[in-house]
Design a protein around this motif. Sequence first.
Motif, PDB file in Angstrom:
ATOM      1  N   LEU A 281      -8.501   2.901  -2.294  1.00 14.68           N
ATOM      2  CA  LEU A 281      -8.633   2.112  -3.516  1.00 14.68           C
ATOM      3  C   LEU A 281      -8.089   0.726  -3.224  1.00 14.68           C
ATOM      4  O   LEU A 281      -6.948   0.590  -2.764  1.00 14.68           O
ATOM      5  CB  LEU A 281      -7.820   2.726  -4.651  1.00 14.68           C
ATOM      6  N   VAL A 282      -8.870  -0.304  -3.463  1.00 12.01           N
ATOM      7  CA  VAL A 282      -8.413  -1.684  -3.286  1.00 12.01           C
ATOM      8  C   VAL A 282      -8.313  -2.320  -4.665  1.00 12.01           C
ATOM      9  O   VAL A 282      -9.310  -2.389  -5.392  1.00 12.01           O
ATOM     10  CB  VAL A 282      -9.369  -2.479  -2.375  1.00 12.01           C
ATOM     11  N   CYS A 283      -7.116  -2.772  -5.024  1.00 12.48           N
ATOM     12  CA  CYS A 283      -6.834  -3.204  -6.394  1.00 12.48           C
ATOM     13  C   CYS A 283      -6.504  -4.690  -6.455  1.00 12.48           C
ATOM     14  O   CYS A 283      -5.623  -5.171  -5.730  1.00 12.48           O
ATOM     15  CB  CYS A 283      -5.681  -2.391  -6.967  1.00 12.48           C
TER      16      CYS A 283
ATOM     17  N   ARG B 146      -5.239   6.323  -0.784  1.00 12.75           N
ATOM     18  CA  ARG B 146      -4.535   5.180  -0.187  1.00 12.75           C
ATOM     19  C   ARG B 146      -4.827   3.962  -1.071  1.00 12.75           C
ATOM     20  O   ARG B 146      -5.927   3.433  -1.059  1.00 12.75           O
ATOM     21  CB  ARG B 146      -5.028   4.940   1.231  1.00 12.75           C
ATOM     22  N   LEU B 147      -3.842   3.578  -1.856  1.00 10.92           N
ATOM     23  CA  LEU B 147      -4.022   2.445  -2.763  1.00 10.92           C
ATOM     24  C   LEU B 147      -3.464   1.186  -2.116  1.00 10.92           C
ATOM     25  O   LEU B 147      -2.288   1.135  -1.746  1.00 10.92           O
ATOM     26  CB  LEU B 147      -3.346   2.706  -4.108  1.00 10.92           C
TER      27      LEU B 147
ATOM     28  N   GLU C  47       0.824  -1.204   0.000  1.00  7.84           N
ATOM     29  CA  GLU C  47       0.000   0.000   0.000  1.00  7.84           C
ATOM     30  C   GLU C  47       0.854   1.248   0.000  1.00  7.84           C
ATOM     31  O   GLU C  47       2.022   1.237   0.386  1.00  7.84           O
ATOM     32  CB  GLU C  47      -0.984   0.016   1.165  1.00  7.84           C
ATOM     33  N   CYS C  48       0.221   2.317  -0.465  1.00  9.39           N
ATOM     34  CA  CYS C  48       0.932   3.586  -0.626  1.00  9.39           C
ATOM     35  C   CYS C  48      -0.088   4.714  -0.570  1.00  9.39           C
ATOM     36  O   CYS C  48      -1.196   4.579  -1.090  1.00  9.39           O
ATOM     37  CB  CYS C  48       1.658   3.582  -1.970  1.00  9.39           C
ATOM     38  N   GLY C  49       0.278   5.823   0.062  1.00 13.68           N
ATOM     39  CA  GLY C  49      -0.551   7.009   0.016  1.00 13.68           C
ATOM     40  C   GLY C  49      -1.548   7.126   1.153  1.00 13.68           C
ATOM     41  O   GLY C  49      -1.705   6.236   1.981  1.00 13.68           O
TER      42      GLY C  49
END
Length: 289
Positions: free
Chosen positions: A47-49, A72-73, A40-42
């Motif tokens: 956002l969950v990818c 926050r991805l 994760e970053c940000g």
Amino acid sequence: MTNAVDIHEPVPAAELARLDARFPARSVTVAGGASVSVRECGTGPVLVCLHGIGSGSASWVDTAQLLAGEARLIAWDAPGYGSSTPLAADAPKAADYAQRLGALLEALDIDRCVLVGHSLGALMAAAAARRGSPLAARIAKLLLISPAAGYGAPGRAEAQARVRAERLDTLAQLGIAGMAAKRSSRLVSEHASETARQWVRWNMARLNERGYRQAVALLCGGDLLADLPSAMPVRVACGALDVVTTPETCAEVAKHCGVPLELLPHAGHASYVEQPAAVAALLRETLAA
């Protein structure tokens, strides 16, 4: 089993250092004791990818960095990928992956997110976002990028058998590294940079055989349209040069959802690796809408 080419470390050391520094992997223990590897970053809205069948969480690194100041991805390694615990069944359903995703969101205390599913990840995302799903209340919007429709719909038995045989025969003949050497080039277009090509190969070369076999079972048995339209707003996008899940097949998914297909210029199947700025813009718009 023959490993035709050793491509286990094709990405430059500086790129790998960037991945570890800015988008590091960590393991999250979820209900039932399973482990899910995430990056994760940000900061900001979540956002969950979910990645595709031949990829992993690291494939989202450039998109995540572009959005670091706005969102926050979180990208997972699907069950059986990376260091994530595989599912119990040899032939899991999309709902089984969605259940593990729900356990992850609970463990991370995420009450609301935009859920992004790429390729095979679209089958998992749609199962999580379907009407009546216990996860639907946590999902504000659904974004499907180059969605894999699956081969489990009625009347698709012949195609299902063919795809299963092709995938598993290739695995048996080439092994994971050989598959990465042979198949990864189909995931990007002629416009892809050498670095993008290296990342695609690197991610595919790190597949785990059991997790990949389970994913093949999902691809062959899944039926994306059975879970769509979702319980929340949905967008459907596709690389304009995608030869895996083509714009024509993605247009059928969009039509089923009652939305237009959004094309990503100069992008093949792995659009978020090849054209991360375009995908970041799409995610930014989805958050803002």
